[in-house]
Design a protein around this motif. Structure first.
Motif, mmCIF file in Angstrom:
data_model
loop_
_atom_site.group_PDB
_atom_site.id
_atom_site.type_symbol
_atom_site.label_atom_id
_atom_site.label_comp_id
_atom_site.label_asym_id
_atom_site.label_seq_id
_atom_site.Cartn_x
_atom_site.Cartn_y
_atom_site.Cartn_z
ATOM 1 N N GLY A 192 1.209 -1.314 -0.457
ATOM 2 C CA GLY A 192 -0.070 -0.168 0.036
ATOM 3 C C GLY A 192 0.921 0.859 0.493
ATOM 4 O O GLY A 192 0.445 2.446 -0.667
ATOM 5 N N PHE A 193 2.032 1.280 0.357
ATOM 6 C CA PHE A 193 2.565 2.438 0.766
ATOM 7 C C PHE A 193 3.496 2.365 -0.405
ATOM 8 O O PHE A 193 3.609 3.646 -1.051
ATOM 9 N N ALA A 194 4.111 1.486 -0.523
ATOM 10 C CA ALA A 194 4.875 1.327 -2.632
ATOM 11 C C ALA A 194 4.010 2.316 -3.852
ATOM 12 O O ALA A 194 4.311 2.954 -4.107
ATOM 13 N N LYS A 195 2.367 1.590 -3.484
ATOM 14 C CA LYS A 195 1.331 2.236 -4.409
ATOM 15 C C LYS A 195 1.039 3.476 -4.629
ATOM 16 O O LYS A 195 1.093 4.448 -5.312
ATOM 17 N N GLN A 225 1.360 7.483 -6.764
ATOM 18 C CA GLN A 225 0.656 8.111 -7.198
ATOM 19 C C GLN A 225 1.480 9.240 -7.919
ATOM 20 O O GLN A 225 2.297 10.256 -6.114
ATOM 21 N N PRO A 226 1.002 10.247 -8.051
ATOM 22 C CA PRO A 226 1.103 11.655 -8.171
ATOM 23 C C PRO A 226 0.529 12.833 -7.310
ATOM 24 O O PRO A 226 -0.589 11.792 -6.577
#
Length: 73
Positions: free
Chosen positions: A62-65, A69-70
């Protein structure tokens, strides 16, 4: 041999931590350091905190995703 998430801890320069830990967490960190040492000198709990946090962040999908994200203006 116990399979642990952390590998060998780099013998880096000392770090200072000002942090209060619950007694149960300190006991768990102490035991983790003992198991990770595999019969050598136990690794002190303070030396485990940074690698554990790094490992946690590196494996948090979740953190990596969210990082990919911009930023919304």
């Amino acid at each position: 041999m116990t399979k642990l998430k952390l590998g060998p801890i780099a013998d880096d320069k000392p770090l200072k931590i000002a942090l209060e830990l619950p007694a149960t967490l300190h006991r768990d960190l102490t035991e983790y350091g003992r198991l990770l040492a595999e019969g050598g000198s136990p690794i002190e709990p303070a030396k485990l905190i940074v690698p554990m946090l790094e490992r946690f962040i590196a494996t948090d999908r979740g953190f990596a995703k969210a990082k990919r994200q911009p930023l919304e203006a």
